[in-house]
Design an enzyme around this catalytic site. Sequence first.
Site, PDB file in Angstrom:
ATOM      1  N   CYS A  68       0.859  -1.193   0.000  1.00 30.79           N
ATOM      2  CA  CYS A  68       0.000   0.000   0.000  1.00 30.79           C
ATOM      3  C   CYS A  68       0.889   1.235   0.000  1.00 30.79           C
ATOM      4  O   CYS A  68       1.925   1.248   0.664  1.00 30.79           O
ATOM      5  CB  CYS A  68      -0.890   0.001   1.250  1.00 30.79           C
ATOM      6  SG  CYS A  68      -2.117   1.326   1.277  1.00 30.79           S
ATOM      7  N   GLY A  97      -4.009  -3.190   0.663  1.00 25.50           N
ATOM      8  CA  GLY A  97      -4.085  -2.120  -0.334  1.00 25.50           C
ATOM      9  C   GLY A  97      -5.249  -1.171  -0.161  1.00 25.50           C
ATOM     10  O   GLY A  97      -6.188  -1.429   0.588  1.00 25.50           O
ATOM     11  N   GLU A  98      -5.156  -0.031  -0.852  1.00 22.64           N
ATOM     12  CA  GLU A  98      -6.207   0.989  -0.818  1.00 22.64           C
ATOM     13  C   GLU A  98      -7.003   0.895  -2.134  1.00 22.64           C
ATOM     14  O   GLU A  98      -6.514   1.301  -3.195  1.00 22.64           O
ATOM     15  CB  GLU A  98      -5.564   2.377  -0.640  1.00 22.64           C
ATOM     16  CG  GLU A  98      -6.502   3.550  -0.864  1.00 22.64           C
ATOM     17  CD  GLU A  98      -7.835   3.451  -0.126  1.00 22.64           C
ATOM     18  OE1 GLU A  98      -7.848   3.316   1.106  1.00 22.64           O
ATOM     19  OE2 GLU A  98      -8.884   3.503  -0.808  1.00 22.64           O
ATOM     20  N   CYS A 154      -1.018   0.154  10.822  1.00 27.66           N
ATOM     21  CA  CYS A 154      -1.234  -0.910   9.843  1.00 27.66           C
ATOM     22  C   CYS A 154       0.089  -1.428   9.310  1.00 27.66           C
ATOM     23  O   CYS A 154       0.927  -0.637   8.842  1.00 27.66           O
ATOM     24  CB  CYS A 154      -2.093  -0.381   8.694  1.00 27.66           C
ATOM     25  SG  CYS A 154      -2.262  -1.558   7.330  1.00 27.66           S
ATOM     26  N   ASN A 206      -5.011  -5.285  16.036  1.00 31.93           N
ATOM     27  CA  ASN A 206      -4.253  -6.523  15.906  1.00 31.93           C
ATOM     28  C   ASN A 206      -2.760  -6.175  15.819  1.00 31.93           C
ATOM     29  O   ASN A 206      -2.311  -5.635  14.825  1.00 31.93           O
ATOM     30  CB  ASN A 206      -4.722  -7.256  14.643  1.00 31.93           C
ATOM     31  CG  ASN A 206      -4.132  -8.635  14.550  1.00 31.93           C
ATOM     32  OD1 ASN A 206      -3.743  -9.227  15.559  1.00 31.93           O
ATOM     33  ND2 ASN A 206      -4.038  -9.152  13.352  1.00 31.93           N
ATOM     34  N   SER A 237     -12.524   4.069   6.883  1.00 27.78           N
ATOM     35  CA  SER A 237     -11.629   3.853   8.025  1.00 27.78           C
ATOM     36  C   SER A 237     -11.419   5.186   8.738  1.00 27.78           C
ATOM     37  O   SER A 237     -10.521   5.937   8.388  1.00 27.78           O
ATOM     38  CB  SER A 237     -10.293   3.300   7.536  1.00 27.78           C
ATOM     39  OG  SER A 237     -10.502   2.064   6.901  1.00 27.78           O
ATOM     40  N   LEU A 238     -12.255   5.453   9.719  1.00 30.77           N
ATOM     41  CA  LEU A 238     -12.219   6.765  10.378  1.00 30.77           C
ATOM     42  C   LEU A 238     -11.155   6.785  11.482  1.00 30.77           C
ATOM     43  O   LEU A 238     -10.244   7.585  11.459  1.00 30.77           O
ATOM     44  CB  LEU A 238     -13.617   7.087  10.926  1.00 30.77           C
ATOM     45  CG  LEU A 238     -13.820   8.505  11.430  1.00 30.77           C
ATOM     46  CD1 LEU A 238     -13.599   9.535  10.332  1.00 30.77           C
ATOM     47  CD2 LEU A 238     -15.221   8.670  12.028  1.00 30.77           C
ATOM     48  N   HIS A 239     -11.308   5.961  12.489  1.00 30.38           N
ATOM     49  CA  HIS A 239     -10.300   5.703  13.535  1.00 30.38           C
ATOM     50  C   HIS A 239     -10.008   6.862  14.490  1.00 30.38           C
ATOM     51  O   HIS A 239      -9.324   6.654  15.504  1.00 30.38           O
ATOM     52  CB  HIS A 239      -8.975   5.215  12.947  1.00 30.38           C
ATOM     53  CG  HIS A 239      -9.099   4.027  12.047  1.00 30.38           C
ATOM     54  ND1 HIS A 239      -9.904   2.951  12.326  1.00 30.38           N
ATOM     55  CD2 HIS A 239      -8.516   3.749  10.851  1.00 30.38           C
ATOM     56  CE1 HIS A 239      -9.803   2.058  11.350  1.00 30.38           C
ATOM     57  NE2 HIS A 239      -8.990   2.520  10.442  1.00 30.38           N
TER      58      HIS A 239
END
Length: 426
Positions: free
Chosen positions: A154, A227-228, A161, A358, A281-283
Amino acid sequence: MSEPQTMSVSATAFPAASAGFVEKTPLERYQPPAKPSLVGVSRVQLMQALASIGVPAAQRKMRVQQLWHWLYVRGARRFDAMTSVSKELRATLDHHFTLARPEVVAEQISADGTRKWLLRLPGEHSLERPHEIECVYIPEADRGTLCLSTQVGCTLTCSFCHTGTQRLVRNLTAGEIVGQIMVARDRLDDWLAAAQEGGASAASSGAGTRGKGSQRLISNIVMMGMGEPLYNFEAVRDALLIAADGDGIAISKRRITLSTSGVVPNIPLAGIEIGCMLAVSLHAVRDELRNELVPLNRKYPIKELLDACRNYPGLSNARRITFEYVMLKGVNDSLADAKALVKLLKGIPAKINLIPFNPWPGTTYECSDWETIEKFSEIIFSAGYASPVRTPRGRDILAACGQLKSASEKLSARERLALRAMAMTD
Ligand code: SAH
Ligand code: SF4
């Protein structure tokens, strides 16, 4: 289910793994396809392929229909099997093309039915080593979800990540994205059998959790692997249009979810040109923190991202956007954050997915405590949002990977992918 010849069941190298573990084959054994594969080409490209081998113009449309059916309904792996196509044309097709999918080099099967495949793809140049990607299948009582990769690596560098720490090798082609679905259906024996054709419902001898009649094991797709997807827009779009085609793989667009870290300009395009469900994917609820977790936020800050979400084509209470929120201990998991999250999403038809972080080797982040996750989830739930925290599936496989002292980056990547997919399938 019989294993392909290239695989060997590893009993000694991975003693803690389930009986379903299949060891990787050495890279040297990889043979890139000699002829172009017709898997994942559009109807228009298929028409052109037929023209290039001399099929008369008047026949092409009908031949495309036939090939489409054999490829995506029946899962033919050889032109020979296409009995409704003339023998002569089958031979010509075979001379010029293949029906090759990505090569399965390792498979893990968990006791609960979760399956993970390591797939090998050709390098970009003939001298380059092959590339590897992963694909995960998660069966549940009412659905079966396939998690697909869209890139090898990515370009983005989200700090939590692991994929983001690997350099981008390349974008996947539409054929390689569709190829992941083909491989999964092959391995799950999830193609329509001849006996089922014409709407006849036949009991299946498939992989165990098949529903009634002709219902397939793979009912949902999530673009949440490596990947995005919105940085490989054309290939992802072309692949998903093939996946949703009603005369072929036929997975409804409402059962296909694309996850993005927030490539704002391509969000409306995903709605218009693909029409699938969206996950974001806000987070984080503040730009300062999101800049750190998802550096793309510096380019497309929270307000712009949420405006694009509000305007997502087809958005309604029945077609909500899923907001993903990874739970990072002491970073984004305070109760004030939960309240701010609810406030931020006000007015957007939304679901919120809390993902337990994770961990991976070298990361400084930790997963929030379960108690914190529960409290966080309660605040969201009381505000009227579903906020499922998924129980990890396939734990036996994951445990086996985690126990490997010399775990390679790839094995731990597979573990991460599975957990991620499990958290995302609701
Ligand atoms: N690039 C896309 C899709 C792939 S990542 C995206 O970022 O949305 C799929 C999901 O897994 C994203 O929500 C991502 O933030 C999350 N994720 C990445 N690494 C993770 C980790 N270590 N633990 C939990 N979730 C993770
Ligand atoms: Fe790329 Fe998604 Fe990982 Fe961010 S979270 S680095 S966008 S794969």
